[in-house]
Design a protein around this motif. Structure first.
Motif, mmCIF file in Angstrom:
data_model
loop_
_atom_site.group_PDB
_atom_site.id
_atom_site.type_symbol
_atom_site.label_atom_id
_atom_site.label_comp_id
_atom_site.label_asym_id
_atom_site.label_seq_id
_atom_site.Cartn_x
_atom_site.Cartn_y
_atom_site.Cartn_z
ATOM 1 N N ALA A 178 13.010 13.146 -9.814
ATOM 2 C CA ALA A 178 12.969 12.005 -8.911
ATOM 3 C C ALA A 178 11.449 11.240 -9.513
ATOM 4 O O ALA A 178 11.483 9.960 -9.193
ATOM 5 N N SER A 179 10.414 11.871 -9.600
ATOM 6 C CA SER A 179 9.207 11.286 -9.839
ATOM 7 C C SER A 179 9.370 10.452 -11.366
ATOM 8 O O SER A 179 8.826 9.205 -11.046
ATOM 9 N N PHE A 180 9.895 10.937 -12.271
ATOM 10 C CA PHE A 180 10.292 10.292 -13.659
ATOM 11 C C PHE A 180 11.026 9.109 -13.354
ATOM 12 O O PHE A 180 10.694 8.106 -14.004
ATOM 13 N N LEU A 181 12.166 9.214 -12.601
ATOM 14 C CA LEU A 181 12.830 8.094 -12.313
ATOM 15 C C LEU A 181 12.400 6.959 -11.649
ATOM 16 O O LEU A 181 12.535 5.671 -12.024
ATOM 17 N N TRP A 182 11.642 7.276 -10.629
ATOM 18 C CA TRP A 182 11.150 6.155 -9.827
ATOM 19 C C TRP A 182 9.882 5.455 -10.496
ATOM 20 O O TRP A 182 10.016 3.999 -10.578
ATOM 21 N N CYS A 183 9.308 6.330 -11.318
ATOM 22 C CA CYS A 183 8.187 5.572 -12.199
ATOM 23 C C CYS A 183 8.844 4.734 -13.383
ATOM 24 O O CYS A 183 8.553 3.694 -13.537
ATOM 25 N N ILE A 184 9.832 5.182 -14.094
ATOM 26 C CA ILE A 184 10.628 4.462 -15.005
ATOM 27 C C ILE A 184 11.373 3.331 -14.368
ATOM 28 O O ILE A 184 11.137 1.930 -14.899
ATOM 29 N N LEU A 185 11.593 3.227 -13.138
ATOM 30 C CA LEU A 185 12.600 2.282 -12.500
ATOM 31 C C LEU A 185 11.619 1.118 -12.109
ATOM 32 O O LEU A 185 11.850 0.114 -12.463
ATOM 33 N N TYR A 231 0.839 -1.170 0.171
ATOM 34 C CA TYR A 231 0.124 0.144 -0.068
ATOM 35 C C TYR A 231 0.969 1.305 0.026
ATOM 36 O O TYR A 231 0.432 2.181 -0.740
ATOM 37 N N ALA A 232 1.846 1.348 0.858
ATOM 38 C CA ALA A 232 2.704 2.393 0.661
ATOM 39 C C ALA A 232 3.459 2.650 -0.700
ATOM 40 O O ALA A 232 3.637 3.686 -0.914
ATOM 41 N N ALA A 233 3.950 1.754 -1.095
ATOM 42 C CA ALA A 233 4.581 1.666 -2.592
ATOM 43 C C ALA A 233 3.600 1.982 -3.746
ATOM 44 O O ALA A 233 4.049 2.894 -4.425
ATOM 45 N N CYS A 234 2.391 1.695 -3.347
ATOM 46 C CA CYS A 234 1.419 2.003 -4.526
ATOM 47 C C CYS A 234 0.866 3.532 -4.237
ATOM 48 O O CYS A 234 0.608 4.141 -5.307
ATOM 49 N N GLY A 235 0.645 3.654 -3.063
ATOM 50 C CA GLY A 235 0.204 4.966 -3.077
ATOM 51 C C GLY A 235 1.367 6.087 -3.266
ATOM 52 O O GLY A 235 1.200 7.476 -3.736
ATOM 53 N N SER A 236 2.657 5.685 -2.949
ATOM 54 C CA SER A 236 3.801 6.569 -3.241
ATOM 55 C C SER A 236 3.820 6.681 -4.839
ATOM 56 O O SER A 236 4.091 7.953 -5.490
ATOM 57 N N LEU A 237 3.516 5.621 -5.464
ATOM 58 C CA LEU A 237 3.788 5.639 -6.977
ATOM 59 C C LEU A 237 2.581 6.374 -7.604
ATOM 60 O O LEU A 237 2.741 7.204 -8.551
ATOM 61 N N ILE A 238 1.363 6.349 -6.954
ATOM 62 C CA ILE A 238 0.028 7.204 -7.521
ATOM 63 C C ILE A 238 0.419 8.428 -7.359
ATOM 64 O O ILE A 238 0.370 9.310 -8.185
ATOM 65 N N ILE A 239 1.117 8.925 -6.437
ATOM 66 C CA ILE A 239 1.438 10.238 -6.312
ATOM 67 C C ILE A 239 2.593 10.904 -7.209
ATOM 68 O O ILE A 239 2.291 12.076 -7.696
ATOM 69 N N LEU A 240 3.410 10.013 -7.255
ATOM 70 C CA LEU A 240 4.439 10.398 -8.334
ATOM 71 C C LEU A 240 3.953 10.593 -9.861
ATOM 72 O O LEU A 240 4.487 11.107 -10.700
ATOM 73 N N VAL A 241 3.044 9.587 -10.113
ATOM 74 C CA VAL A 241 2.313 9.546 -11.541
ATOM 75 C C VAL A 241 1.477 10.810 -11.545
ATOM 76 O O VAL A 241 1.879 11.464 -12.667
ATOM 77 N N PHE A 242 0.900 11.450 -10.773
ATOM 78 C CA PHE A 242 0.223 12.787 -10.719
ATOM 79 C C PHE A 242 1.170 13.695 -10.965
ATOM 80 O O PHE A 242 0.831 14.873 -11.671
ATOM 81 N N VAL A 243 2.397 13.670 -10.361
ATOM 82 C CA VAL A 243 3.440 14.700 -10.495
ATOM 83 C C VAL A 243 3.803 14.710 -12.229
ATOM 84 O O VAL A 243 3.901 15.824 -12.878
ATOM 85 N N ILE A 244 3.886 13.598 -12.697
ATOM 86 C CA ILE A 244 4.264 13.478 -14.055
ATOM 87 C C ILE A 244 3.232 13.968 -14.971
ATOM 88 O O ILE A 244 3.583 14.460 -15.825
ATOM 89 N N LEU A 245 1.981 13.409 -14.640
ATOM 90 C CA LEU A 245 0.907 13.971 -15.336
ATOM 91 C C LEU A 245 0.972 15.441 -15.382
ATOM 92 O O LEU A 245 0.488 16.021 -16.456
ATOM 93 N N THR A 252 3.187 17.747 -14.988
ATOM 94 C CA THR A 252 4.249 17.968 -15.748
ATOM 95 C C THR A 252 3.981 18.023 -17.188
ATOM 96 O O THR A 252 4.310 18.807 -18.025
ATOM 97 N N LEU A 253 3.723 16.968 -17.773
ATOM 98 C CA LEU A 253 3.382 16.470 -19.184
ATOM 99 C C LEU A 253 1.965 17.632 -19.694
ATOM 100 O O LEU A 253 2.123 18.019 -20.936
ATOM 101 N N MET A 254 1.184 17.723 -18.702
ATOM 102 C CA MET A 254 0.007 18.700 -19.333
ATOM 103 C C MET A 254 0.434 19.874 -19.429
ATOM 104 O O MET A 254 0.270 20.576 -20.580
ATOM 105 N N ARG A 255 1.371 20.337 -18.604
ATOM 106 C CA ARG A 255 1.878 21.751 -18.732
ATOM 107 C C ARG A 255 2.803 21.952 -19.922
ATOM 108 O O ARG A 255 2.623 22.822 -20.902
ATOM 109 N N LEU A 256 3.630 20.915 -20.608
ATOM 110 C CA LEU A 256 4.628 20.629 -21.359
ATOM 111 C C LEU A 256 3.660 20.649 -22.804
ATOM 112 O O LEU A 256 3.940 21.178 -23.686
ATOM 113 N N GLY A 257 2.601 19.928 -22.718
ATOM 114 C CA GLY A 257 1.601 19.606 -23.768
ATOM 115 C C GLY A 257 0.960 21.118 -24.345
ATOM 116 O O GLY A 257 0.831 21.273 -25.379
#
Length: 174
Positions: A77-84, A29-43, A45-50
């Motif tokens: 860090a968010s990008f790297l964690w999601c890729i890794l 749960y901790a890993a999935c919750g953390s990953l969800i937060i980082l995915v929102f950071v990426i989204l 960023t990508l929306m602003r870039l788009g």
């Protein structure tokens, strides 16, 4: 009154309760919750870039006074964690249960995994540092402080999981 240890007649077997930080459900749960937060950071960023690429003539959206966007450290860090973690998950799903024991041919991949995890931990340090420093800035909006804190906490949790569960480790011998 809970049983902490249970021993059998045969001395080679002993059950022991795991501490809360090694509970499989809690770690998942901790890993999935953390990953969800980082995915929102990426989204975000990508929306602003788009928006910047697809609508270059439109005026940029300016944040409200007191709002601070995430700095480059937490975003990298968010990008790297999601890729890794995404590549590890994809590999585990593709191999299934028939994973063979490692051979010397795997050593280069273990070294690559150590380097990728090390770089990710390095950038996670900056995410945690930004989360701590944002609370010292008084004129910021509360939502900006929460945004930095959640991103830093997610990177801290994933860093602890990576170190505790040996995602980074020796690659020279098995």
């Amino acid at each position: 009154n809970q049983v902490v240890r249970l021993a059998f007649d045969f001395p080679g077997v002993q059950f022991q309760r795991v501490p809360w930080y090694e509970n499989g459900d809690m770690v998942t749960y901790a890993a999935c919750g953390s990953l969800i937060i980082l995915v929102f950071v990426i989204l975000a960023t990508l929306m602003r870039l788009g928006r910047r690429i697809c609508m270059p003539k439109r005026p940029r959206l300016e944040p409200q006074p007191g709002t601070l966007r995430l700095t480059i450290g937490p975003r990298i860090a968010s990008f790297l964690w999601c890729i890794l973690l995404g590549s590890i998950a994809a590999y585990m799903i593709s191999t299934g249960d028939n994973l063979m024991p490692p051979t010397p041919l795997w050593f280069k991949w273990f070294v690559l995994m150590n380097w990728a995890t090390g770089v990710t931990l390095f950038f996670s340090f900056f995410a945690v540092l930004a989360a701590i420093r944002v609370w010292r800035r008084s004129p910021l909006r509360w939502i900006s402080k929460i945004k930095f804190t959640l991103t830093g906490l997610a990177c801290l949790i994933l860093s602890w999981i990576a170190i505790h569960w040996n995602l980074i480790g020796p690659a020279h011998r098995i």
